[in-house]
Design a protein around this motif. Structure first.
Motif, PDB file in Angstrom:
ATOM      1  N   LYS A 194       0.862  -1.188   0.000  1.00  0.00           N
ATOM      2  CA  LYS A 194       0.000   0.000   0.000  1.00  0.00           C
ATOM      3  C   LYS A 194       0.895   1.233   0.000  1.00  0.00           C
ATOM      4  O   LYS A 194       2.080   1.165   0.374  1.00  0.00           O
ATOM      5  N   LEU A 195       0.356   2.371  -0.406  1.00  0.00           N
ATOM      6  CA  LEU A 195       1.145   3.595  -0.536  1.00  0.00           C
ATOM      7  C   LEU A 195       1.842   3.974   0.769  1.00  0.00           C
ATOM      8  O   LEU A 195       3.045   4.263   0.777  1.00  0.00           O
ATOM      9  N   ASN A 196       1.103   3.977   1.902  1.00  0.00           N
ATOM     10  CA  ASN A 196       1.717   4.347   3.183  1.00  0.00           C
ATOM     11  C   ASN A 196       2.812   3.366   3.577  1.00  0.00           C
ATOM     12  O   ASN A 196       3.845   3.768   4.103  1.00  0.00           O
ATOM     13  N   GLU A 197       2.577   2.078   3.325  1.00  0.00           N
ATOM     14  CA  GLU A 197       3.593   1.073   3.636  1.00  0.00           C
ATOM     15  C   GLU A 197       4.844   1.320   2.809  1.00  0.00           C
ATOM     16  O   GLU A 197       5.958   1.281   3.316  1.00  0.00           O
ATOM     17  N   ARG A 198       4.646   1.592   1.528  1.00  0.00           N
ATOM     18  CA  ARG A 198       5.766   1.833   0.618  1.00  0.00           C
ATOM     19  C   ARG A 198       6.567   3.058   1.054  1.00  0.00           C
ATOM     20  O   ARG A 198       7.794   3.039   1.073  1.00  0.00           O
ATOM     21  N   SER A 242       3.928  -0.016  13.350  1.00  0.00           N
ATOM     22  CA  SER A 242       3.066  -1.144  12.965  1.00  0.00           C
ATOM     23  C   SER A 242       2.953  -1.254  11.445  1.00  0.00           C
ATOM     24  O   SER A 242       2.944  -2.362  10.895  1.00  0.00           O
ATOM     25  N   THR A 243       2.892  -0.131  10.758  1.00  0.00           N
ATOM     26  CA  THR A 243       2.823  -0.145   9.294  1.00  0.00           C
ATOM     27  C   THR A 243       4.112  -0.707   8.705  1.00  0.00           C
ATOM     28  O   THR A 243       4.080  -1.501   7.763  1.00  0.00           O
ATOM     29  N   TYR A 244       5.244  -0.313   9.283  1.00  0.00           N
ATOM     30  CA  TYR A 244       6.531  -0.820   8.811  1.00  0.00           C
ATOM     31  C   TYR A 244       6.615  -2.336   9.006  1.00  0.00           C
ATOM     32  O   TYR A 244       6.996  -3.066   8.089  1.00  0.00           O
ATOM     33  N   ASN A 245       6.233  -2.797  10.184  1.00  0.00           N
ATOM     34  CA  ASN A 245       6.281  -4.236  10.458  1.00  0.00           C
ATOM     35  C   ASN A 245       5.346  -5.018   9.545  1.00  0.00           C
ATOM     36  O   ASN A 245       5.703  -6.092   9.057  1.00  0.00           O
ATOM     37  N   ARG A 246       4.166  -4.491   9.300  1.00  0.00           N
ATOM     38  CA  ARG A 246       3.222  -5.146   8.391  1.00  0.00           C
ATOM     39  C   ARG A 246       3.814  -5.215   6.980  1.00  0.00           C
ATOM     40  O   ARG A 246       3.729  -6.237   6.304  1.00  0.00           O
ATOM     41  N   ALA A 247       4.425  -4.138   6.547  1.00  0.00           N
ATOM     42  CA  ALA A 247       5.027  -4.098   5.209  1.00  0.00           C
ATOM     43  C   ALA A 247       6.187  -5.080   5.099  1.00  0.00           C
ATOM     44  O   ALA A 247       6.305  -5.789   4.091  1.00  0.00           O
ATOM     45  N   ILE A 248       7.022  -5.157   6.113  1.00  0.00           N
ATOM     46  CA  ILE A 248       8.155  -6.087   6.096  1.00  0.00           C
ATOM     47  C   ILE A 248       7.654  -7.527   6.042  1.00  0.00           C
ATOM     48  O   ILE A 248       8.199  -8.362   5.314  1.00  0.00           O
ATOM     49  N   ASN A 249       6.575  -7.818   6.775  1.00  0.00           N
ATOM     50  CA  ASN A 249       6.002  -9.163   6.726  1.00  0.00           C
ATOM     51  C   ASN A 249       5.452  -9.490   5.344  1.00  0.00           C
ATOM     52  O   ASN A 249       5.582 -10.616   4.860  1.00  0.00           O
ATOM     53  N   LYS A 250       4.851  -8.493   4.684  1.00  0.00           N
ATOM     54  CA  LYS A 250       4.359  -8.700   3.318  1.00  0.00           C
ATOM     55  C   LYS A 250       5.516  -8.951   2.359  1.00  0.00           C
ATOM     56  O   LYS A 250       5.429  -9.803   1.470  1.00  0.00           O
ATOM     57  N   GLU A 300       9.061 -15.274  -0.239  1.00  0.00           N
ATOM     58  CA  GLU A 300       8.923 -16.712  -0.016  1.00  0.00           C
ATOM     59  C   GLU A 300       8.010 -17.363  -1.038  1.00  0.00           C
ATOM     60  O   GLU A 300       7.780 -18.560  -0.985  1.00  0.00           O
ATOM     61  N   GLY A 301       7.448 -16.576  -1.933  1.00  0.00           N
ATOM     62  CA  GLY A 301       6.647 -17.130  -3.007  1.00  0.00           C
ATOM     63  C   GLY A 301       5.157 -16.887  -2.877  1.00  0.00           C
ATOM     64  O   GLY A 301       4.410 -17.171  -3.784  1.00  0.00           O
ATOM     65  N   GLY A 302       4.715 -16.360  -1.775  1.00  0.00           N
ATOM     66  CA  GLY A 302       3.294 -16.067  -1.606  1.00  0.00           C
ATOM     67  C   GLY A 302       3.020 -14.619  -1.940  1.00  0.00           C
ATOM     68  O   GLY A 302       2.751 -13.818  -1.079  1.00  0.00           O
ATOM     69  N   ASN A 303       3.124 -14.281  -3.207  1.00  0.00           N
ATOM     70  CA  ASN A 303       3.020 -12.879  -3.613  1.00  0.00           C
ATOM     71  C   ASN A 303       1.597 -12.378  -3.741  1.00  0.00           C
ATOM     72  O   ASN A 303       1.302 -11.547  -4.573  1.00  0.00           O
ATOM     73  N   ASN A 304       0.702 -12.835  -2.908  1.00  0.00           N
ATOM     74  CA  ASN A 304      -0.665 -12.325  -2.874  1.00  0.00           C
ATOM     75  C   ASN A 304      -0.784 -11.279  -1.782  1.00  0.00           C
ATOM     76  O   ASN A 304      -1.519 -11.431  -0.838  1.00  0.00           O
ATOM     77  N   CYS A 305      -0.021 -10.199  -1.903  1.00  0.00           N
ATOM     78  CA  CYS A 305      -0.056  -9.150  -0.897  1.00  0.00           C
ATOM     79  C   CYS A 305      -1.323  -8.324  -1.058  1.00  0.00           C
ATOM     80  O   CYS A 305      -1.740  -8.000  -2.157  1.00  0.00           O
ATOM     81  N   ASP A 306      -1.930  -7.982   0.064  1.00  0.00           N
ATOM     82  CA  ASP A 306      -3.155  -7.158   0.018  1.00  0.00           C
ATOM     83  C   ASP A 306      -2.790  -5.740  -0.283  1.00  0.00           C
ATOM     84  O   ASP A 306      -1.916  -5.170   0.336  1.00  0.00           O
ATOM     85  N   LYS A 307      -3.486  -5.127  -1.230  1.00  0.00           N
ATOM     86  CA  LYS A 307      -3.231  -3.722  -1.571  1.00  0.00           C
ATOM     87  C   LYS A 307      -4.024  -2.815  -0.704  1.00  0.00           C
ATOM     88  O   LYS A 307      -5.037  -2.938  -0.256  1.00  0.00           O
TER      89      LYS A 307
END
Length: 92
Positions: free
Chosen positions: A38-42, A71-79, A85-92
């Motif tokens: 997401k834009l804020n995460e980026r 929290s946004t940074y941690n969520r983005a790093i987890n995405k 790892e191959g699960g590129n279905n990140c929520d936008k």
């Protein structure tokens, strides 16, 4: 070397190509991963990981609470980890 676990046997042929692709086209891979956020995460990831700003500085710059930035940074790093790892279905 990371190990790959795939459900489909078709993916087994792609697994050895992935590390080579990342080595040959790192900017394209980085762009795609960052574009999946997401834009804020980026913004927060770029400001911290690439520009080197501290989380407090980012919070002040973006006029956001420090807890939200963290929290946004941690969520983005987890995405990003999930994407790598191959699960590129990140929520936008």
């Amino acid at each position: 070397m990371p190990s790959y676990t795939f459900v489909s046997t078709a993916n087994a042929f792609v697994a050895p190509i992935i590390p080579a692709f990342i080595i040959l086209f790192p900017s394209l891979v980085t762009f795609n991963i960052l574009n999946s956020l997401k834009l804020n995460e980026r913004k927060i990831v770029v400001l911290h990981a690439i520009s080197g700003l501290r989380h407090r500085e980012i919070a002040k710059l973006l006029d956001m609470p420090l807890g939200t930035v963290l929290s946004t940074y941690n969520r983005a790093i987890n995405k990003i980890k999930k994407h790598l790892e191959g699960g590129n279905n990140c929520d936008k």
